[in-house]
Design an enzyme around this catalytic site. Sequence first.
Site, mmCIF file in Angstrom:
data_model
loop_
_atom_site.group_PDB
_atom_site.id
_atom_site.type_symbol
_atom_site.label_atom_id
_atom_site.label_comp_id
_atom_site.label_asym_id
_atom_site.label_seq_id
_atom_site.Cartn_x
_atom_site.Cartn_y
_atom_site.Cartn_z
ATOM 1 N N GLY A 24 -8.678 -30.057 27.376
ATOM 2 C CA GLY A 24 -7.557 -30.843 26.887
ATOM 3 C C GLY A 24 -6.232 -30.116 26.891
ATOM 4 O O GLY A 24 -5.843 -29.456 27.862
ATOM 5 N N LEU A 25 -5.494 -30.246 25.799
ATOM 6 C CA LEU A 25 -4.155 -29.671 25.693
ATOM 7 C C LEU A 25 -4.184 -28.154 25.823
ATOM 8 O O LEU A 25 -3.287 -27.556 26.423
ATOM 9 C CB LEU A 25 -3.523 -30.046 24.353
ATOM 10 C CG LEU A 25 -3.465 -31.533 24.001
ATOM 11 C CD1 LEU A 25 -2.912 -31.708 22.592
ATOM 12 C CD2 LEU A 25 -2.631 -32.309 25.011
ATOM 13 N N SER A 148 -0.101 -33.879 15.059
ATOM 14 C CA SER A 148 -0.229 -35.169 15.744
ATOM 15 C C SER A 148 0.603 -36.198 14.997
ATOM 16 O O SER A 148 1.135 -35.927 13.909
ATOM 17 C CB SER A 148 -1.689 -35.624 15.808
ATOM 18 O OG SER A 148 -2.065 -36.291 14.621
ATOM 19 N N TYR A 173 -8.139 -36.419 8.173
ATOM 20 C CA TYR A 173 -7.497 -35.962 9.409
ATOM 21 C C TYR A 173 -5.978 -35.940 9.243
ATOM 22 O O TYR A 173 -5.324 -34.952 9.595
ATOM 23 C CB TYR A 173 -7.891 -36.869 10.572
ATOM 24 C CG TYR A 173 -7.227 -36.498 11.879
ATOM 25 C CD1 TYR A 173 -7.531 -35.294 12.518
ATOM 26 C CD2 TYR A 173 -6.298 -37.335 12.481
ATOM 27 C CE1 TYR A 173 -6.919 -34.935 13.710
ATOM 28 C CE2 TYR A 173 -5.683 -36.991 13.680
ATOM 29 C CZ TYR A 173 -6.000 -35.790 14.285
ATOM 30 O OH TYR A 173 -5.388 -35.436 15.470
#
Length: 303
Positions: A24-25, A148, A173
């Site tokens: 991913g990132l 995020s 989260y």
Amino acid sequence: MTWTTSDIPEQSGRIALITGANSGLGLESARALSAHGATVVLACRSRQKGAEARTELLPTATAGLEVLELDLANLASVRDAARWMADQYGRLDLLLNNAGVMGTPRTQTRDGFELQFGTNHLGHFALTTALLPLLDERPGSRVVTVTSGAQYFGRIAFDDLMGERRYDRWKAYSQSKLANVMFALELQQRLTAAGSTTISLAAHPGLARTNLQPTSVAANGSKLESFAYRLMDPLFQSAAMGALPQLFAATAPEAKGGEHYGPDQWGGMRGWPTEVRLAPAALDPAQRRRLWEVSETLISRGQ
């Protein structure tokens, strides 16, 4: 602002540690930095996956690629990784706090912390504070913490940080992602007060297609969630695009300590990197100090 990896300045002689660098990132960040001359340490929970990522990156890397086993959900592993960096290199130019877990059922880390708060925030808090001596006085050294869009919905439940009385996986989260931003801002304030030249920044990828979504679905077995992700899929941008804000924060000469970067289109969901607003809940200095002090106490108990 159309900023791409071709705009990354030459990174020769610089050492970068990226958590969660095997996919991913993190993988895309490692790809870009290693192609521009940085020695990149791929800090991964699985040594095997780290080795596979290294093999993938080798053809485009122009400097060294190292694999470091690091489990952010285990403070002993964090301490071992910090000692390894000190012994192996004795210095560090860039720490990219990228790894994370998302929307998991209530699970505990090795040290008894709720998994999302323990991994996304406390693991990176412990790693960063342990590595600060290696970053100190390195010209242009930076700490970039990846958050995020969930930060905007987050609240730090100081009376129930670990969700022991009531657990909602998405609230947990969001709390961890808000904590990431609060940590980045408080770290910058403390670095400035100490006269350090190291700077701290935050970044978020918007809606990026990574392994977080399928991992979350698999962990919870939610057919509804799986269906929702399929419907939303056209909105997601690639991991390479999602990594641009953190790469900008990590390398752009114009990026400054305490700033926060994300995509510039669709309300921050996709696009090119730009400075974006911080979650209002992250702007209270007293709350940031409280989180820092609580985090220090928690990681000291985990030793």
